[in-house]
Design a protein around this motif. Structure first.
Motif, PDB file in Angstrom:
ATOM      1  N   GLU A  87       0.821  -1.204   0.000  1.00 39.21           N
ATOM      2  CA  GLU A  87       0.000   0.000   0.000  1.00 39.21           C
ATOM      3  C   GLU A  87       0.859   1.259   0.000  1.00 39.21           C
ATOM      4  O   GLU A  87       1.821   1.378   0.756  1.00 39.21           O
ATOM      5  CB  GLU A  87      -0.914   0.027   1.229  1.00 39.21           C
ATOM      6  N   GLY A  88       0.480   2.208  -0.859  1.00 41.11           N
ATOM      7  CA  GLY A  88       1.078   3.530  -0.850  1.00 41.11           C
ATOM      8  C   GLY A  88       0.111   4.509  -0.200  1.00 41.11           C
ATOM      9  O   GLY A  88      -1.074   4.537  -0.551  1.00 41.11           O
ATOM     10  N   CYS A  89       0.585   5.294   0.760  1.00 43.84           N
ATOM     11  CA  CYS A  89      -0.305   6.159   1.538  1.00 43.84           C
ATOM     12  C   CYS A  89       0.241   7.592   1.613  1.00 43.84           C
ATOM     13  O   CYS A  89       1.394   7.855   1.306  1.00 43.84           O
ATOM     14  CB  CYS A  89      -0.455   5.607   2.954  1.00 43.84           C
ATOM     15  N   TYR A  90      -0.636   8.469   2.055  1.00 47.19           N
ATOM     16  CA  TYR A  90      -0.276   9.867   2.318  1.00 47.19           C
ATOM     17  C   TYR A  90      -0.106  10.080   3.820  1.00 47.19           C
ATOM     18  O   TYR A  90      -0.853   9.506   4.632  1.00 47.19           O
ATOM     19  CB  TYR A  90      -1.371  10.801   1.837  1.00 47.19           C
ATOM     20  N   LEU A  91       0.842  10.949   4.175  1.00 43.53           N
ATOM     21  CA  LEU A  91       1.068  11.353   5.558  1.00 43.53           C
ATOM     22  C   LEU A  91       0.961  12.872   5.638  1.00 43.53           C
ATOM     23  O   LEU A  91       1.422  13.581   4.733  1.00 43.53           O
ATOM     24  CB  LEU A  91       2.440  10.881   6.014  1.00 43.53           C
ATOM     25  N   VAL A  92       0.345  13.353   6.723  1.00 44.51           N
ATOM     26  CA  VAL A  92       0.193  14.792   6.947  1.00 44.51           C
ATOM     27  C   VAL A  92       0.538  15.096   8.403  1.00 44.51           C
ATOM     28  O   VAL A  92       0.719  14.183   9.214  1.00 44.51           O
ATOM     29  CB  VAL A  92      -1.237  15.271   6.638  1.00 44.51           C
ATOM     30  N   ARG A  93       0.599  16.369   8.733  1.00 43.49           N
ATOM     31  CA  ARG A  93       0.804  16.752  10.129  1.00 43.49           C
ATOM     32  C   ARG A  93      -0.485  16.520  10.921  1.00 43.49           C
ATOM     33  O   ARG A  93      -1.582  16.532  10.363  1.00 43.49           O
ATOM     34  CB  ARG A  93       1.246  18.212  10.217  1.00 43.49           C
ATOM     35  N   GLU A  94      -0.327  16.328  12.196  1.00 43.54           N
ATOM     36  CA  GLU A  94      -1.487  16.020  13.049  1.00 43.54           C
ATOM     37  C   GLU A  94      -2.568  17.083  12.956  1.00 43.54           C
ATOM     38  O   GLU A  94      -3.771  16.776  12.986  1.00 43.54           O
ATOM     39  CB  GLU A  94      -1.023  15.864  14.503  1.00 43.54           C
ATOM     40  N   ASP A  95      -2.176  18.345  12.824  1.00 41.82           N
ATOM     41  CA  ASP A  95      -3.158  19.421  12.803  1.00 41.82           C
ATOM     42  C   ASP A  95      -3.613  19.801  11.387  1.00 41.82           C
ATOM     43  O   ASP A  95      -4.305  20.793  11.195  1.00 41.82           O
ATOM     44  CB  ASP A  95      -2.604  20.671  13.505  1.00 41.82           C
ATOM     45  N   SER A  96      -3.249  18.981  10.400  1.00 42.23           N
ATOM     46  CA  SER A  96      -3.657  19.268   9.016  1.00 42.23           C
ATOM     47  C   SER A  96      -5.168  19.122   8.864  1.00 42.23           C
ATOM     48  O   SER A  96      -5.781  18.213   9.449  1.00 42.23           O
ATOM     49  CB  SER A  96      -2.966  18.303   8.056  1.00 42.23           C
ATOM     50  N   PRO A  97      -5.803  19.974   8.057  1.00 44.11           N
ATOM     51  CA  PRO A  97      -7.245  19.824   7.800  1.00 44.11           C
ATOM     52  C   PRO A  97      -7.560  18.670   6.846  1.00 44.11           C
ATOM     53  O   PRO A  97      -8.727  18.295   6.705  1.00 44.11           O
ATOM     54  CB  PRO A  97      -7.625  21.168   7.167  1.00 44.11           C
ATOM     55  N   LEU A  98      -6.552  18.100   6.199  1.00 45.82           N
ATOM     56  CA  LEU A  98      -6.776  17.035   5.225  1.00 45.82           C
ATOM     57  C   LEU A  98      -7.215  15.747   5.921  1.00 45.82           C
ATOM     58  O   LEU A  98      -6.577  15.303   6.882  1.00 45.82           O
ATOM     59  CB  LEU A  98      -5.515  16.773   4.407  1.00 45.82           C
ATOM     60  N   ARG A  99      -8.293  15.160   5.421  1.00 44.95           N
ATOM     61  CA  ARG A  99      -8.831  13.938   6.011  1.00 44.95           C
ATOM     62  C   ARG A  99      -8.994  12.799   5.004  1.00 44.95           C
ATOM     63  O   ARG A  99      -9.191  11.649   5.406  1.00 44.95           O
ATOM     64  CB  ARG A  99     -10.198  14.219   6.657  1.00 44.95           C
ATOM     65  N   SER A 100      -8.923  13.095   3.706  1.00 39.22           N
ATOM     66  CA  SER A 100      -9.122  12.053   2.704  1.00 39.22           C
ATOM     67  C   SER A 100      -8.212  12.298   1.503  1.00 39.22           C
ATOM     68  O   SER A 100      -7.734  13.423   1.271  1.00 39.22           O
ATOM     69  CB  SER A 100     -10.585  12.010   2.248  1.00 39.22           C
ATOM     70  N   GLU A 103      -8.664  15.167  -1.183  1.00 37.14           N
ATOM     71  CA  GLU A 103      -8.371  16.556  -0.822  1.00 37.14           C
ATOM     72  C   GLU A 103      -6.922  16.942  -1.137  1.00 37.14           C
ATOM     73  O   GLU A 103      -6.562  18.120  -1.036  1.00 37.14           O
ATOM     74  CB  GLU A 103      -8.631  16.768   0.672  1.00 37.14           C
ATOM     75  N   VAL A 104      -6.104  15.973  -1.501  1.00 41.74           N
ATOM     76  CA  VAL A 104      -4.670  16.231  -1.666  1.00 41.74           C
ATOM     77  C   VAL A 104      -4.368  17.039  -2.920  1.00 41.74           C
ATOM     78  O   VAL A 104      -3.545  17.959  -2.898  1.00 41.74           O
ATOM     79  CB  VAL A 104      -3.885  14.898  -1.679  1.00 41.74           C
ATOM     80  N   ASP A 105      -5.018  16.703  -4.020  1.00 41.70           N
ATOM     81  CA  ASP A 105      -4.682  17.330  -5.305  1.00 41.70           C
ATOM     82  C   ASP A 105      -5.381  18.682  -5.436  1.00 41.70           C
ATOM     83  O   ASP A 105      -6.446  18.797  -6.043  1.00 41.70           O
ATOM     84  CB  ASP A 105      -5.076  16.407  -6.449  1.00 41.70           C
ATOM     85  N   VAL A 110       1.785  21.035  -1.853  1.00 40.82           N
ATOM     86  CA  VAL A 110       3.046  20.385  -2.203  1.00 40.82           C
ATOM     87  C   VAL A 110       3.073  18.983  -1.595  1.00 40.82           C
ATOM     88  O   VAL A 110       2.823  18.811  -0.404  1.00 40.82           O
ATOM     89  CB  VAL A 110       4.254  21.205  -1.709  1.00 40.82           C
ATOM     90  N   VAL A 111       3.383  17.984  -2.421  1.00 44.35           N
ATOM     91  CA  VAL A 111       3.465  16.581  -2.002  1.00 44.35           C
ATOM     92  C   VAL A 111       4.913  16.123  -2.138  1.00 44.35           C
ATOM     93  O   VAL A 111       5.510  16.252  -3.215  1.00 44.35           O
ATOM     94  CB  VAL A 111       2.545  15.697  -2.856  1.00 44.35           C
ATOM     95  N   VAL A 154       1.973  17.404   2.445  1.00 36.92           N
ATOM     96  CA  VAL A 154       1.718  15.968   2.319  1.00 36.92           C
ATOM     97  C   VAL A 154       3.016  15.248   1.981  1.00 36.92           C
ATOM     98  O   VAL A 154       3.845  15.766   1.227  1.00 36.92           O
ATOM     99  CB  VAL A 154       0.679  15.690   1.209  1.00 36.92           C
ATOM    100  N   ALA A 155       3.188  14.037   2.542  1.00 34.77           N
ATOM    101  CA  ALA A 155       4.268  13.137   2.148  1.00 34.77           C
ATOM    102  C   ALA A 155       3.641  11.850   1.635  1.00 34.77           C
ATOM    103  O   ALA A 155       2.589  11.425   2.134  1.00 34.77           O
ATOM    104  CB  ALA A 155       5.197  12.845   3.319  1.00 34.77           C
ATOM    105  N   ALA A 156       4.253  11.230   0.655  1.00 38.45           N
ATOM    106  CA  ALA A 156       3.700  10.007   0.064  1.00 38.45           C
ATOM    107  C   ALA A 156       4.755   8.909   0.068  1.00 38.45           C
ATOM    108  O   ALA A 156       5.931   9.161  -0.224  1.00 38.45           O
ATOM    109  CB  ALA A 156       3.237  10.281  -1.362  1.00 38.45           C
ATOM    110  N   GLY A 157       4.336   7.672   0.407  1.00 40.66           N
ATOM    111  CA  GLY A 157       5.291   6.569   0.402  1.00 40.66           C
ATOM    112  C   GLY A 157       4.680   5.265   0.865  1.00 40.66           C
ATOM    113  O   GLY A 157       3.449   5.132   0.969  1.00 40.66           O
TER     114      GLY A 157
END
Length: 236
Positions: A87-100, A103-105, A110-111, A154-157
């Motif tokens: 699985e490849g996933c996205y990582l964000v900071r704990e206080d990021s508004p991103l939930r799904s 919403e990344v693109d 910046v990813v 966002v970080a992806a990996g």
């Protein structure tokens, strides 16, 4: 001599023992099994990033490698069917508004990805608005992401790498669903003979069917990756 490119940038398949310096993992086990079948000595061509692994095979520095299947790589690499799905996933900071994932693109976002990784190739094709920032390798993605501060959201990996980095650094979280499932396969240069490609494809199917791949995943305590179904296709 059988020369196998081993990518340490994907900790699911290979890693170096920090105490002894030895390289091991699922891809190493498969390379050793193939060398044993062929009655050939094995040379591990160890690299730190996926792009370097591809280059080693393309330039004839290695006979085969272990890669995520990708159409761009398929221009020069003949893939077997996948043996492992990751699985490849996205990582964000704990206080990021991103939930799904959807919403990344977005414009201005910046990813961060590892240069030349499967995620880099995939997101380069699929992201329409967000900008990609490339870390030197996949294991360096989260440290690069943190160092960029507010410049990256966002970080992806690989899920396992991101989870380990989140636990190490704190203040980070993964978005709940993977944005892609990576099909890990073996491959050799496309200009090698058809019998060689067919033999490698047959080897992968036998290793899946015999339980060898599943046993290797268990032996190396790999979680979150699974054996690809028998007879699955590379589609490249």
């Amino acid at each position: 001599m059988l020369r196998a490119a081993i990518n340490l940038g994907n900790p699911i398949l290979a890693r170096r023992d920090p105490a002894r310096g030895e390289v091991g993992g699922v891809s190493v086990d498969l390379a050793r099994a193939l060398a044993h079948e062929l009655a050939l000595p094995l040379e591990l061509v160890v690299v730190e990033a996926a792009g370097l692994s591809v280059e080693a095979v393309e330039r004839g520095q290695a006979d085969l490698g272990f890669f995520a299947i990708d159409p761009l790589r398929a221009q020069h690499i003949a893939f077997t069917a996948p043996h492992v799905l990751i699985e490849g996933c996205y990582l964000v900071r704990e206080d990021s508004p991103l939930r799904s994932n959807d919403e990344v693109d977005a414009p201005g976002r910046v990813v961060v990805v590892g240069r030349g990784s499967a995620y880099d190739l995939h997101l380069t094709r699929t992201l329409r608005h967000a900008r990609i920032e490339r870390a030197p390798t996949s294991p360096a993605v989260v440290d690069t992401f943190v160092a960029l501060g507010a410049q990256a959201e966002v970080a992806a990996g690989v899920r396992q790498q991101l989870e380990a980095d989140a636990a190490r650094l704190g203040g980070l979280r993964l978005l709940p669903e993977p944005f892609m499932v990576i099909r890990q396969a073996m491959g050799l240069r496309r200009d090698r003979s058809e019998p060689a490609a067919a033999a490698l494809a047959d080897f992968v199917e036998r290793m899946k069917a015999s339980g060898f791949v599943a046993a290797a995943l268990a032996r190396h305590r790999i979680e979150g990756a699974r054996v690809a179904p028998a007879g699955s296709r590379s589609d490249c």
